[in-house]
Design an enzyme around this catalytic site. Sequence first.
Site, PDB file in Angstrom:
ATOM      1  N   HIS A   1       0.814   5.286   1.210  1.00  0.00           N
ATOM      2  CA  HIS A   1       0.145   6.338   1.969  1.00  0.00           C
ATOM      3  C   HIS A   1       0.230   7.642   1.174  1.00  0.00           C
ATOM      4  O   HIS A   1       1.305   8.000   0.684  1.00  0.00           O
ATOM      5  CB  HIS A   1       0.867   6.597   3.294  1.00  0.00           C
ATOM      6  CG  HIS A   1       0.902   5.431   4.234  1.00  0.00           C
ATOM      7  ND1 HIS A   1       0.106   5.364   5.351  1.00  0.00           N
ATOM      8  CD2 HIS A   1       1.642   4.291   4.235  1.00  0.00           C
ATOM      9  CE1 HIS A   1       0.363   4.242   6.016  1.00  0.00           C
ATOM     10  NE2 HIS A   1       1.297   3.567   5.354  1.00  0.00           N
TER      11      HIS A   1
ATOM     12  N   HIS B   1       0.855  -1.204   0.000  1.00  0.00           N
ATOM     13  CA  HIS B   1       0.000   0.000   0.000  1.00  0.00           C
ATOM     14  C   HIS B   1       0.879   1.238   0.000  1.00  0.00           C
ATOM     15  O   HIS B   1       2.018   1.208   0.462  1.00  0.00           O
ATOM     16  CB  HIS B   1      -0.946   0.013   1.205  1.00  0.00           C
ATOM     17  CG  HIS B   1      -0.253  -0.140   2.513  1.00  0.00           C
ATOM     18  ND1 HIS B   1       0.144  -1.365   3.009  1.00  0.00           N
ATOM     19  CD2 HIS B   1       0.127   0.768   3.434  1.00  0.00           C
ATOM     20  CE1 HIS B   1       0.738  -1.204   4.167  1.00  0.00           C
ATOM     21  NE2 HIS B   1       0.753   0.092   4.462  1.00  0.00           N
TER      22      HIS B   1
HETATM   23  P1  5GP Z   1       1.843   0.565   7.342  1.00  0.00           P
HETATM   24  O1  5GP Z   1       2.321   0.903   8.733  1.00  0.00           O
HETATM   25  O2  5GP Z   1       1.754  -0.938   7.133  1.00  0.00           O
HETATM   26  O3  5GP Z   1       2.590   1.262   6.261  1.00  0.00           O
HETATM   27  O4  5GP Z   1       0.379   1.165   7.261  1.00  0.00           O
HETATM   28  C1  5GP Z   1      -0.774   0.497   7.609  1.00  0.00           C
HETATM   29  C2  5GP Z   1      -1.843   1.552   7.741  1.00  0.00           C
HETATM   30  O5  5GP Z   1      -3.094   0.939   7.598  1.00  0.00           O
HETATM   31  C3  5GP Z   1      -1.864   2.260   9.102  1.00  0.00           C
HETATM   32  O6  5GP Z   1      -1.729   3.664   8.890  1.00  0.00           O
HETATM   33  C4  5GP Z   1      -3.222   1.879   9.701  1.00  0.00           C
HETATM   34  O7  5GP Z   1      -3.815   2.955  10.393  1.00  0.00           O
HETATM   35  C5  5GP Z   1      -4.018   1.482   8.484  1.00  0.00           C
HETATM   36  N1  5GP Z   1      -4.994   0.430   8.694  1.00  0.00           N
HETATM   37  C6  5GP Z   1      -4.763  -0.788   9.262  1.00  0.00           C
HETATM   38  N2  5GP Z   1      -5.890  -1.533   9.247  1.00  0.00           N
HETATM   39  C7  5GP Z   1      -6.852  -0.765   8.645  1.00  0.00           C
HETATM   40  C8  5GP Z   1      -8.230  -0.991   8.352  1.00  0.00           C
HETATM   41  O8  5GP Z   1      -8.808  -2.043   8.632  1.00  0.00           O
HETATM   42  N3  5GP Z   1      -8.900   0.028   7.734  1.00  0.00           N
HETATM   43  C9  5GP Z   1      -8.291   1.209   7.411  1.00  0.00           C
HETATM   44  N4  5GP Z   1      -9.046   2.134   6.801  1.00  0.00           N
HETATM   45  N5  5GP Z   1      -6.987   1.454   7.672  1.00  0.00           N
HETATM   46  C10 5GP Z   1      -6.283   0.478   8.289  1.00  0.00           C
END
Ligand code: 5GP
Length: 138
Positions: free
Chosen positions: A103, A101
């Site tokens: 951001h 993903h």
């Molecule tokens: P990472 O730290 O893996 O780059 O980012 C994961 C992101 O996904 C985090 O910012 C977290 O808040 C978001 N996130 C995790 N689970 C969910 C979910 O079930 N729904 C949504 N909308 N965001 C999620």
Amino acid sequence: MREENCIFCKIANGEIPSATVYEDDGFRVILDMGPASKGHALILPKSHFKDICAADAQTAAGLLPLAAKIGSAMKAGLGASGFNVVQNNGTSAGQTVFHLHVHVIPRYDGGPKIVAWEPGKAEPDELARTAAKISAVL
Ligand code: 5GP
Ligand code: ZN
């Protein structure tokens, strides 16, 4: 390509509802449930790849143009004055969901303040040695 028990596979493919801002054949863009700022979005490929290294060429090529499109919409629609594009690979890099993903985080004059890295110091010979270690395995 879906993975059983992957929350982002389920969200990307519409099995779990989300605040969706954009969708096409390859991607769904949703709002992060723990936003760093108002409108913080996540670009989710509909196919499962654990990180950017695992992505196919078409998916990888689609991510940056889509991030630019979403960031521009944040400026036009939310009054953001800028945005960050962030993509974490691996636990040490802050990745917590192991479905690729990106951001897209809108930034506003006046905050919120979002902490990035502290710039360090490096001498030119150290930079050259480090560059050589990376290029050697490309
Ligand atoms: P990472 O730290 O893996 O780059 O980012 C994961 C992101 O996904 C985090 O910012 C977290 O808040 C978001 N996130 C995790 N689970 C969910 C979910 O079930 N729904 C949504 N909308 N965001 C999620
Ligand atoms: Zn997945």
